[in-house]
Design an enzyme around this catalytic site. Sequence first.
Site, PDB file in Angstrom:
ATOM      1  N   GLY A  12       0.784  -1.232   0.000  1.00 16.75           N
ATOM      2  CA  GLY A  12       0.000   0.000   0.000  1.00 16.75           C
ATOM      3  C   GLY A  12       0.811   1.273   0.000  1.00 16.75           C
ATOM      4  N   THR A  13       1.992   1.257  -0.637  1.00 14.27           N
ATOM      5  CA  THR A  13       2.789   2.485  -0.677  1.00 14.27           C
ATOM      6  C   THR A  13       2.113   3.573  -1.508  1.00 14.27           C
ATOM      7  OG1 THR A  13       4.105   1.562  -2.502  1.00 14.27           O
ATOM      8  CG2 THR A  13       4.992   1.330  -0.274  1.00 14.27           C
ATOM      9  N   ILE A  93      -7.902  -9.115 -11.822  1.00 17.83           N
ATOM     10  CA  ILE A  93      -8.594  -8.621 -13.016  1.00 17.83           C
ATOM     11  C   ILE A  93      -9.997  -8.150 -12.626  1.00 17.83           C
ATOM     12  CG2 ILE A  93      -9.518  -9.237 -15.280  1.00 17.83           C
ATOM     13  CD1 ILE A  93      -7.246 -11.250 -15.536  1.00 17.83           C
ATOM     14  N   ASN A 108      -5.706   3.603 -12.846  1.00 15.97           N
ATOM     15  CA  ASN A 108      -4.677   2.656 -12.446  1.00 15.97           C
ATOM     16  C   ASN A 108      -3.309   3.312 -12.576  1.00 15.97           C
ATOM     17  OD1 ASN A 108      -3.539   0.001 -11.832  1.00 15.97           O
ATOM     18  ND2 ASN A 108      -2.908  -0.047 -13.968  1.00 15.97           N
ATOM     19  N   HIS A 110       0.552   2.351 -13.415  1.00 19.41           N
ATOM     20  CA  HIS A 110       1.370   1.270 -13.981  1.00 19.41           C
ATOM     21  C   HIS A 110       2.836   1.703 -13.993  1.00 19.41           C
ATOM     22  CE1 HIS A 110       2.255  -2.296 -16.333  1.00 19.41           C
ATOM     23  NE2 HIS A 110       3.036  -1.540 -17.089  1.00 19.41           N
ATOM     24  N   GLU A 148     -11.697  -2.264 -20.705  1.00 17.84           N
ATOM     25  CA  GLU A 148     -11.738  -3.728 -20.646  1.00 17.84           C
ATOM     26  C   GLU A 148     -10.398  -4.372 -20.988  1.00 17.84           C
ATOM     27  OE1 GLU A 148     -14.872  -5.866 -22.488  1.00 17.84           O
ATOM     28  OE2 GLU A 148     -16.426  -4.430 -21.905  1.00 17.84           O
ATOM     29  N   GLU A 179      10.134   8.599  -7.646  1.00 18.24           N
ATOM     30  CA  GLU A 179      10.271   9.724  -8.574  1.00 18.24           C
ATOM     31  C   GLU A 179       9.091   9.875  -9.532  1.00 18.24           C
ATOM     32  OE1 GLU A 179      14.025   9.688 -10.586  1.00 18.24           O
ATOM     33  OE2 GLU A 179      15.183   9.461  -8.731  1.00 18.24           O
ATOM     34  N   ALA A 180       8.231   8.859  -9.597  1.00 19.03           N
ATOM     35  CA  ALA A 180       7.119   8.939 -10.549  1.00 19.03           C
ATOM     36  C   ALA A 180       5.773   8.567  -9.922  1.00 19.03           C
ATOM     37  CB  ALA A 180       7.394   8.061 -11.763  1.00 19.03           C
ATOM     38  N   GLU A 181       5.632   7.321  -9.478  1.00 20.09           N
ATOM     39  CA  GLU A 181       4.320   6.845  -9.022  1.00 20.09           C
ATOM     40  C   GLU A 181       3.739   7.708  -7.906  1.00 20.09           C
ATOM     41  OE1 GLU A 181       3.857   2.607  -8.336  1.00 20.09           O
ATOM     42  OE2 GLU A 181       5.681   2.230  -9.483  1.00 20.09           O
TER      43      GLU A 181
END
Length: 208
Positions: A12-13, A93, A108, A110, A148, A179-181
């Site tokens: 859960g970061t 999924i 989401n 990624h 989907e 640095e991103a997420e």
Amino acid sequence: MLRIVALVSGGGTNLQAILDSIENKVITNAEVVGVISNKKDAYALKRAENHQIPGICISPKEYEKREDFNKALIAAIDELRPDLIVLAGYLVILPKELIHKYPNKIINIHPSLIPSFCGAGFYGLHVHEAVLERGNKVTGATVHFVDEGTDTGPILLQKAVEVKNNDTPEILQRRVMEEAEWIILPKAIDLIANGKVIVNGTTTTVME
């Protein structure tokens, strides 16, 4: 106030980044009203508890039929009345019924620059292993709306991250998160919460 439900599978970061950003006013006009995990021992559920946010586990393993799991998941989400569903490291999924019920209301994060290193099989460390194997000099993260397909929905935000010579998959994974997420996921939520995102078919427009 944008009502957020977060779906998680692990530590859960990314959820913590969202919660911290709400507390620090990086995200405005939004609140997390529930956290759902497919794993009982996911530390993300503890993070939710620490912030007095309802957290529950709904696991496919607890149902004989996938259809029954899908119904239970959708019912739990519906009960929380979300305006936005955030997949923050969720490795299940999603039911098509859920995607149809909440069009352009599921995002989401990624850990690559889509369309590179995405789709079936590209999750977690597998993404970073593939980046290093290919010899990429740049990687990053992407926030996209969910459709989907697998990682095929409209892209909202992306941020590049340098790949360094001595990187391991674990080191690169950490750098991409830091640095991103943890930067673009809160930013995306804030944009949505403040009505600055328009989805145009397969693309998005961010209003200044």
